[in-house]
Design a protein around this motif. Structure first.
Motif, mmCIF file in Angstrom:
data_model
loop_
_atom_site.group_PDB
_atom_site.id
_atom_site.type_symbol
_atom_site.label_atom_id
_atom_site.label_comp_id
_atom_site.label_asym_id
_atom_site.label_seq_id
_atom_site.Cartn_x
_atom_site.Cartn_y
_atom_site.Cartn_z
ATOM 1 N N ASN A 55 -19.037 -2.053 2.643
ATOM 2 C CA ASN A 55 -18.875 -1.354 1.306
ATOM 3 C C ASN A 55 -19.492 -1.671 0.025
ATOM 4 O O ASN A 55 -19.863 -2.739 0.014
ATOM 5 N N GLN A 56 -19.729 -0.620 -0.690
ATOM 6 C CA GLN A 56 -20.248 -0.987 -1.899
ATOM 7 C C GLN A 56 -19.356 -1.293 -2.997
ATOM 8 O O GLN A 56 -19.669 -1.857 -4.152
ATOM 9 N N SER A 57 -18.136 -1.168 -2.945
ATOM 10 C CA SER A 57 -17.215 -1.251 -3.612
ATOM 11 C C SER A 57 -16.130 -1.927 -3.040
ATOM 12 O O SER A 57 -15.661 -1.848 -1.944
ATOM 13 N N PRO A 58 -15.212 -2.842 -3.787
ATOM 14 C CA PRO A 58 -13.948 -3.506 -3.221
ATOM 15 C C PRO A 58 -12.971 -2.733 -3.046
ATOM 16 O O PRO A 58 -11.818 -3.241 -2.409
ATOM 17 N N TYR A 59 -13.007 -1.617 -3.775
ATOM 18 C CA TYR A 59 -11.444 -0.816 -4.127
ATOM 19 C C TYR A 59 -11.553 0.445 -3.256
ATOM 20 O O TYR A 59 -12.680 0.794 -2.637
ATOM 21 N N ASN A 60 -10.649 1.248 -3.474
ATOM 22 C CA ASN A 60 -10.560 2.515 -2.861
ATOM 23 C C ASN A 60 -11.848 3.467 -3.348
ATOM 24 O O ASN A 60 -11.696 4.059 -4.508
ATOM 25 N N HIS A 130 9.805 9.450 4.290
ATOM 26 C CA HIS A 130 8.455 10.164 4.608
ATOM 27 C C HIS A 130 8.217 11.154 3.346
ATOM 28 O O HIS A 130 7.180 11.112 2.766
ATOM 29 N N ALA A 131 9.396 11.771 2.712
ATOM 30 C CA ALA A 131 9.337 12.541 1.685
ATOM 31 C C ALA A 131 8.893 12.011 0.261
ATOM 32 O O ALA A 131 8.352 12.711 -0.475
ATOM 33 N N ARG A 132 8.877 10.472 0.386
ATOM 34 C CA ARG A 132 8.720 9.828 -0.800
ATOM 35 C C ARG A 132 7.461 8.939 -0.549
ATOM 36 O O ARG A 132 7.241 7.860 -1.271
ATOM 37 N N THR A 133 6.628 9.176 0.326
ATOM 38 C CA THR A 133 5.509 8.305 0.776
ATOM 39 C C THR A 133 4.471 8.680 0.730
ATOM 40 O O THR A 133 3.934 9.814 1.058
ATOM 41 N N LEU A 134 3.294 7.837 -0.064
ATOM 42 C CA LEU A 134 1.935 8.275 0.031
ATOM 43 C C LEU A 134 1.082 7.665 0.914
ATOM 44 O O LEU A 134 1.363 6.342 0.998
ATOM 45 N N SER A 135 0.687 8.394 2.162
ATOM 46 C CA SER A 135 -0.014 7.755 3.155
ATOM 47 C C SER A 135 -1.442 7.259 3.018
ATOM 48 O O SER A 135 -1.802 6.349 3.817
ATOM 49 N N SER A 136 -2.069 7.808 2.344
ATOM 50 C CA SER A 136 -3.617 7.208 2.123
ATOM 51 C C SER A 136 -4.423 7.378 3.393
ATOM 52 O O SER A 136 -5.114 6.467 3.822
ATOM 53 N N SER A 137 -3.956 8.523 3.956
ATOM 54 C CA SER A 137 -4.463 8.572 5.660
ATOM 55 C C SER A 137 -5.904 8.923 5.741
ATOM 56 O O SER A 137 -6.589 8.847 6.742
ATOM 57 N N HIS A 138 -6.459 9.166 4.419
ATOM 58 C CA HIS A 138 -8.157 9.436 4.423
ATOM 59 C C HIS A 138 -9.005 8.252 4.340
ATOM 60 O O HIS A 138 -10.110 8.261 4.609
ATOM 61 N N LEU A 139 -8.152 7.116 4.275
ATOM 62 C CA LEU A 139 -8.995 5.953 4.304
ATOM 63 C C LEU A 139 -8.962 4.963 5.739
ATOM 64 O O LEU A 139 -7.861 5.341 6.412
ATOM 65 N N ASN A 140 -9.743 3.959 5.845
ATOM 66 C CA ASN A 140 -9.637 3.570 7.197
ATOM 67 C C ASN A 140 -8.471 2.428 6.755
ATOM 68 O O ASN A 140 -8.372 1.648 5.873
ATOM 69 N N TYR A 141 -7.585 2.467 7.714
ATOM 70 C CA TYR A 141 -6.489 1.456 7.657
ATOM 71 C C TYR A 141 -5.454 1.787 6.530
ATOM 72 O O TYR A 141 -5.205 0.841 5.546
ATOM 73 N N GLY A 142 -5.626 2.949 5.973
ATOM 74 C CA GLY A 142 -4.732 3.284 4.548
ATOM 75 C C GLY A 142 -3.434 2.691 4.533
ATOM 76 O O GLY A 142 -2.801 2.934 5.194
ATOM 77 N N PRO A 143 -3.249 1.862 3.013
ATOM 78 C CA PRO A 143 -1.712 1.544 3.121
ATOM 79 C C PRO A 143 -0.976 2.734 2.828
ATOM 80 O O PRO A 143 -1.349 3.493 2.385
#
Length: 264
Positions: A55-60, A130-143
């Motif tokens: 990764n070039q960045s430590p963040y998302n 689930h209705a109130r959860t942000l999945s971040s599924s587009h990331l590797n191991y997204g929180p």
């Protein structure tokens, strides 16, 4: 609470392959995103994960538009206060999820009603989470981040317990939660929007002035889309300050919860 840094235009990669390269508003929102709650930083990779993936960045490191679109989609649900009993369950969300999974496993072994149980019972019981959860599924191991409101309080719960194959944590933050005033929570989102769209306004101005060569960029539409995105964000933000129209069937969920409690 919501922190970001947009990439400089020269560091943003056009979409597509030569000779068909293009850019658009979504692509120009490319940058770093990280959330801070107390001493924890969400969307911050561990050194081991950074070294493994280069990764070039430590963040998302992803177009921030994706975060905004996914987050604002939850606002209609977040603004709805949940019953105190379920708000209390959110203090240990993993325990609730573990119990529901145990209940599912108990019934899913029955081949005659397994699928019906999953969709009609189990899925309904956990729907408020689930209705109130942000999945971040587009990331590797997204929180995963969940948001639960009770009166003028909101609890933010995050699950970051993802590990690499060697057992090393992916994220620096440990799973946890924080409670804050709901009005303050809304104000922090508003402050983020003000900062983000101000900086994107400058990003758009520079993009319009720049000669992109072979990269296709509809500059007129870029300016128009930016204005539209601002309107969309503030329309969604206003929902957080209005009475909820989305009405969860809490009585039905409570009935299923009591049934689960009696069966396991």
């Amino acid at each position: 609470m919501i922190n970001f840094k947009l990439k400089e235009l020269d560091k943003i990669s056009p979409w597509g392959q030569e000779p068909e390269l293009s850019l658009h508003w979504f692509g120009l929102t490319d940058g770093d995103l990280w959330l801070t709650f107390g001493n924890e930083t969400i969307y911050e990779y561990t050194k081991e994960a950074i070294d493994l993936w280069g990764n070039q960045s430590p963040y998302n490191d992803y177009p921030l538009s994706r975060f905004i679109e996914d987050f604002t989609e939850l606002f209609d649900k977040i603004r709805e206060p949940i019953p105190e009993a379920f708000y209390n369950l959110s203090t240990d969300l993993k325990k609730f999820q573990s119990r529901t999974k145990k209940w599912l496993d108990k019934h899913y072994t029955d081949k005659d009603n397994g699928n019906d149980f999953y969709f009609d019972v189990y899925d309904t019981l956990i729907s408020w989470v689930h209705a109130r959860t942000l999945s971040s599924s587009h990331l590797n191991y997204g929180p995963q981040l969940s948001f639960f409101r009770y009166n003028n309080k909101v609890r933010v719960v995050w699950d970051t317990e993802h590990r690499l194959k060697n057992g090393t944590p992916v994220w620096t933050a440990k799973s946890g939660s924080v409670e804050m005033e709901y009005t303050g929570f809304v104000q922090k989102i508003k402050s983020f929007g003000q900062s983000f769209f101000a900086e994107m306004g400058e990003q758009i101005r520079l993009a319009v002035e720049k000669d992109w060569g072979k990269v296709e960029l509809d500059k007129q539409w870029l300016v128009e889309e930016h204005e539209g995105r601002i309107d969309e964000f503030y329309f969604s933000l206003a929902l957080l300050e209005q009475e909820a129209e989305y009405r969860t069937d809490w009585a039905g969920i409570k009935k299923l919860f009591d049934r689960m409690t009696n069966e396991i």
